[in-house]
Scaffold this motif. Structure first.
Motif, PDB file in Angstrom:
ATOM      1  N   THR A  40      46.980  13.430  27.377  1.00  0.00           N
ATOM      2  CA  THR A  40      48.192  12.619  27.442  1.00  0.00           C
ATOM      3  C   THR A  40      48.447  12.133  28.856  1.00  0.00           C
ATOM      4  O   THR A  40      48.960  11.021  29.050  1.00  0.00           O
ATOM      5  CB  THR A  40      49.406  13.410  26.913  1.00  0.00           C
ATOM      6  OG1 THR A  40      49.475  14.673  27.590  1.00  0.00           O
ATOM      7  CG2 THR A  40      49.308  13.635  25.415  1.00  0.00           C
ATOM      8  N   LYS A  72      48.805  15.163  21.918  1.00  0.00           N
ATOM      9  CA  LYS A  72      47.723  14.185  21.806  1.00  0.00           C
ATOM     10  C   LYS A  72      47.259  13.979  20.365  1.00  0.00           C
ATOM     11  O   LYS A  72      46.765  12.909  20.026  1.00  0.00           O
ATOM     12  CB  LYS A  72      46.556  14.531  22.730  1.00  0.00           C
ATOM     13  CG  LYS A  72      45.776  15.777  22.433  1.00  0.00           C
ATOM     14  CD  LYS A  72      44.702  15.957  23.503  1.00  0.00           C
ATOM     15  CE  LYS A  72      43.707  17.032  23.140  1.00  0.00           C
ATOM     16  NZ  LYS A  72      42.649  17.127  24.162  1.00  0.00           N
ATOM     17  N   LEU A  88      49.330  11.234  18.965  1.00  0.00           N
ATOM     18  CA  LEU A  88      48.878   9.957  19.513  1.00  0.00           C
ATOM     19  C   LEU A  88      47.605   9.488  18.817  1.00  0.00           C
ATOM     20  O   LEU A  88      47.461   8.302  18.487  1.00  0.00           O
ATOM     21  CB  LEU A  88      48.667  10.082  21.020  1.00  0.00           C
ATOM     22  CG  LEU A  88      48.225   8.832  21.764  1.00  0.00           C
ATOM     23  CD1 LEU A  88      49.116   7.634  21.474  1.00  0.00           C
ATOM     24  CD2 LEU A  88      48.184   9.113  23.263  1.00  0.00           C
ATOM     25  N   LEU A 141      55.856   8.984  27.435  1.00  0.00           N
ATOM     26  CA  LEU A 141      54.885   9.215  26.364  1.00  0.00           C
ATOM     27  C   LEU A 141      55.399  10.294  25.416  1.00  0.00           C
ATOM     28  O   LEU A 141      55.400  10.113  24.198  1.00  0.00           O
ATOM     29  CB  LEU A 141      53.535   9.602  26.953  1.00  0.00           C
ATOM     30  CG  LEU A 141      52.390   9.749  25.950  1.00  0.00           C
ATOM     31  CD1 LEU A 141      51.066   9.365  26.596  1.00  0.00           C
ATOM     32  CD2 LEU A 141      52.283  11.168  25.394  1.00  0.00           C
ATOM     33  N   VAL A 158      46.324   9.082  29.386  1.00  0.00           N
ATOM     34  CA  VAL A 158      46.862   7.960  28.601  1.00  0.00           C
ATOM     35  C   VAL A 158      48.101   7.387  29.280  1.00  0.00           C
ATOM     36  O   VAL A 158      48.237   6.169  29.414  1.00  0.00           O
ATOM     37  CB  VAL A 158      47.175   8.392  27.149  1.00  0.00           C
ATOM     38  CG1 VAL A 158      47.897   7.287  26.403  1.00  0.00           C
ATOM     39  CG2 VAL A 158      45.891   8.784  26.431  1.00  0.00           C
ATOM     40  N   GLY A 188      45.798   4.724  24.775  1.00  0.00           N
ATOM     41  CA  GLY A 188      45.193   5.878  24.112  1.00  0.00           C
ATOM     42  C   GLY A 188      43.866   5.522  23.463  1.00  0.00           C
ATOM     43  O   GLY A 188      42.886   6.277  23.569  1.00  0.00           O
ATOM     44  N   PHE A 213      39.987  13.277  26.560  1.00  0.00           N
ATOM     45  CA  PHE A 213      41.251  12.643  26.173  1.00  0.00           C
ATOM     46  C   PHE A 213      42.424  13.563  26.510  1.00  0.00           C
ATOM     47  O   PHE A 213      42.433  14.728  26.138  1.00  0.00           O
ATOM     48  CB  PHE A 213      41.224  12.378  24.663  1.00  0.00           C
ATOM     49  CG  PHE A 213      42.412  11.652  24.125  1.00  0.00           C
ATOM     50  CD1 PHE A 213      42.607  10.306  24.414  1.00  0.00           C
ATOM     51  CD2 PHE A 213      43.322  12.285  23.297  1.00  0.00           C
ATOM     52  CE1 PHE A 213      43.692   9.616  23.880  1.00  0.00           C
ATOM     53  CE2 PHE A 213      44.408  11.610  22.766  1.00  0.00           C
ATOM     54  CZ  PHE A 213      44.592  10.270  23.061  1.00  0.00           C
TER      55      PHE A 213
END
Length: 197
Positions: A35, A56, A59, A49, A38, A21, A33
């Motif tokens: 998920t 997100k 995260l 995740l 990542v 991340g 960005f």
């Protein structure tokens, strides 16, 4: 986090997700960005995740907290063992630069792009309190018999933070002269050699 990892394997999975991340956030910024990206970078399924991070934002909070923990450990270690002032300044500068060099643009994204919520504000307030405690301990160690330790801790921490954050934004963290000058600033301030205004 949705749940805390307990076994070594799940702890390693969470660490891999947080590290991936940080890398994705650093490389692609908040706009890029996701998920899915990542999970792919971490080599885990999206379900794995989501088992730990509901979205997100959660995260990003884990990434922020890991950075906070790293910064606190740098200050704590630099101020340990009553070492000479120059050694303290050298270790503090090197450690802070190291903490902000892992993913060089990450800090800029965290400061300028990634949104926060009430939880992130509470985490930041907790970090700031511990951050200042560590600086106050260093000030007390090198400026004995001073009554304004808290104010000096605020000034010193703001100076170090400002130089490091601006250097990170300008991609100058590895500039030797910047490192030397910041070390000199710390030594001058804590030794009482600074200019009075």
């Amino acid at each position: 986090m949705r749940k805390q990892p307990r076994q070594a394997r799940s702890i390693a999975t969470v660490e891999a997700i947080i590290e991936a991340g940080a890398q994705v956030l650093s490389e692609l910024g908040w706009a890029g960005f996701s998920t899915n990206k990542v999970a792919e970078a971490a080599g885990v399924s999206i379900g794995s995740l989501y088992q730990y991070f509901p979205d997100k934002l959660a995260l990003v909070e884990a990434i922020r907290r890991r950075h906070f923990d790293h910064v606190l450990s740098v200050i704590r270690e630099a101020a340990a063992d009553e070492k000479p002032l120059r050694q303290f300044a050298r270790e503090l500068v090197r450690g802070m630069i190291g903490a902000h060099s892992v993913h060089p643009t990450l800090h800029q994204v965290l400061l300028d792009e990634a949104p926060g919520d009430r939880g992130s504000r509470a985490a930041h307030a907790s970090f700031q309190a511990r951050y200042l405690e560590h600086y106050a301990a260093a000030v007390a160690q090198y400026r004995k018999r001073r009554k304004d330790t808290e104010t000096m801790a605020r000034v010193l921490s703001s100076a170090v933070e400002g130089v490091i954050h601006n250097a990170a934004r300008r991609n100058m963290l590895d500039a030797p002269e910047l490192q030397r000058q910041l070390g000199e600033l710390i030594c001058a301030y804590l030794s009482g050699q600074g200019v009075r205004v």
